[in-house]
Write a protein that holds these residues in place. Sequence first.
Motif, mmCIF file in Angstrom:
data_model
loop_
_atom_site.group_PDB
_atom_site.id
_atom_site.type_symbol
_atom_site.label_atom_id
_atom_site.label_comp_id
_atom_site.label_asym_id
_atom_site.label_seq_id
_atom_site.Cartn_x
_atom_site.Cartn_y
_atom_site.Cartn_z
ATOM 1 N N ILE A 169 0.843 -1.201 0.000
ATOM 2 C CA ILE A 169 0.000 0.000 0.000
ATOM 3 C C ILE A 169 0.880 1.252 0.000
ATOM 4 C CG2 ILE A 169 -1.721 1.308 1.314
ATOM 5 C CD1 ILE A 169 -2.757 -1.417 2.342
ATOM 6 N N ARG A 170 1.929 1.217 0.808
ATOM 7 C CA ARG A 170 2.874 2.335 0.819
ATOM 8 C C ARG A 170 3.475 2.529 -0.572
ATOM 9 N NH1 ARG A 170 8.474 2.996 1.581
ATOM 10 N NH2 ARG A 170 9.061 4.893 2.720
ATOM 11 N N GLN A 171 3.864 1.420 -1.219
ATOM 12 C CA GLN A 171 4.426 1.515 -2.561
ATOM 13 C C GLN A 171 3.412 2.061 -3.563
ATOM 14 O OE1 GLN A 171 5.755 -2.540 -3.093
ATOM 15 N NE2 GLN A 171 7.864 -2.012 -2.588
ATOM 16 N N LEU A 172 2.149 1.669 -3.410
ATOM 17 C CA LEU A 172 1.111 2.159 -4.313
ATOM 18 C C LEU A 172 0.974 3.670 -4.219
ATOM 19 C CD1 LEU A 172 -1.088 1.502 -6.370
ATOM 20 C CD2 LEU A 172 -2.657 1.109 -4.455
ATOM 21 N N HIS A 173 1.090 4.218 -3.020
ATOM 22 C CA HIS A 173 1.052 5.670 -2.858
ATOM 23 C C HIS A 173 2.244 6.331 -3.561
ATOM 24 C CE1 HIS A 173 -1.493 5.132 1.036
ATOM 25 N NE2 HIS A 173 -2.239 5.140 -0.045
ATOM 26 N N LEU A 174 3.416 5.697 -3.474
ATOM 27 C CA LEU A 174 4.600 6.222 -4.149
ATOM 28 C C LEU A 174 4.417 6.179 -5.668
ATOM 29 C CD1 LEU A 174 7.448 4.567 -2.024
ATOM 30 C CD2 LEU A 174 6.667 6.950 -1.928
ATOM 31 N N SER A 176 1.521 6.261 -7.348
ATOM 32 C CA SER A 176 0.550 7.282 -7.729
ATOM 33 C C SER A 176 1.204 8.656 -7.772
ATOM 34 C CB SER A 176 -0.622 7.264 -6.741
ATOM 35 O OG SER A 176 -1.524 8.299 -7.007
ATOM 36 N N ARG A 177 2.016 8.947 -6.770
ATOM 37 C CA ARG A 177 2.683 10.248 -6.700
ATOM 38 C C ARG A 177 3.656 10.433 -7.873
ATOM 39 N NH1 ARG A 177 5.665 10.566 -1.380
ATOM 40 N NH2 ARG A 177 3.557 10.043 -0.688
ATOM 41 N N PHE A 202 -7.294 2.343 -1.979
ATOM 42 C CA PHE A 202 -6.102 2.991 -1.420
ATOM 43 C C PHE A 202 -5.482 4.024 -2.356
ATOM 44 C CE2 PHE A 202 -6.035 -1.020 1.130
ATOM 45 C CZ PHE A 202 -6.219 -0.413 2.362
ATOM 46 N N SER A 203 -5.799 3.956 -3.658
ATOM 47 C CA SER A 203 -5.211 4.914 -4.597
ATOM 48 C C SER A 203 -6.192 5.984 -5.051
ATOM 49 C CB SER A 203 -4.680 4.184 -5.834
ATOM 50 O OG SER A 203 -5.749 3.663 -6.610
ATOM 51 N N TRP A 205 -7.806 5.608 -7.732
ATOM 52 C CA TRP A 205 -7.844 5.454 -9.181
ATOM 53 C C TRP A 205 -9.011 4.547 -9.570
ATOM 54 C CZ3 TRP A 205 -2.844 5.622 -12.442
ATOM 55 C CH2 TRP A 205 -2.013 6.646 -11.983
ATOM 56 N N ASP A 229 -6.066 6.816 -13.501
ATOM 57 C CA ASP A 229 -6.145 7.961 -12.597
ATOM 58 C C ASP A 229 -7.449 8.715 -12.844
ATOM 59 O OD1 ASP A 229 -5.668 10.055 -10.895
ATOM 60 O OD2 ASP A 229 -3.820 10.723 -11.871
#
Length: 269
Positions: A169-174, A176-177, A202-203, A205, A229
């Motif tokens: 989940i942390r990686q998914l935020h990275l 997306s950013r 979590f994203s 999208w 997105d």
Amino acid sequence: MRLATFNLMHGRSITDGLVETGRIGAAMAALDADVLGLQEVDRAQPRSGHADLTRIAADALGAEHAMFVPAVVGTPGEAFRAATDADADGVDPHYGVALISRYPVLEWRITRLPAAPLRAPILIPGPERMRMMLLDDEPRVLLAAVVATPIGRVTIATTHLSFVPGWNIRQLHLVSRALRTLPAPRILLADLNLPGGLPRLFSGWHRLAGVPTYPSPAPQIQFDHVLADRRGFDRLPRVVEVASPRMPFSDHRPLVVTLRSRPGTLPLA
């Protein structure tokens, strides 16, 4: 515009245990994708006959634009280290992700994602049954391209996130950013190791397809996703077909999404 994502499991069959390049090429041709994101891709690995799986897939699709980016140097499950950008053209065994496009690529972008600092259990497929193993996580990589499609510029990316719960989940935020620094619309073709609707949750999208892709003999879970997105989403064509065909190798099935513009729709600027 036909988009696909496929975790190759380095091209190995879970029935006979073999990696056959002819079988891989035929499967890629059958997908007939205009843009294809691949995960668990080998290059110069002994276990896959030292083949360049990205080149095999690109040739099968007649695609002139392709990039492989190693996440690790060495062999996962044995000895490996995190890859760097300096390893891109090395001769050592590599393992990572690839993006292949029949359309021109205007820009490539690589973002490296750190491995989780702890081990986690994972199911390993076999000819007769699945077995559970405690494994170290691997570093991951996001590969993005700005693609000149028939509807204009679209950012399309692929990645393979951690199997460690929470870390993915942390990686998914990275991810997306990182992608929001590139032009909209934006589409992610990926094995996220997150089931069903969690990536959307979590994203934020949009989820373009909701079908199970894992395990390949009788899929029950969707780990493989095509996400768009929400920023710029209204500029994408509509989804007209979703497929997840069975392949002669890998523990995943590919996920294929076909987008088609409505009559009279203008190309993107």
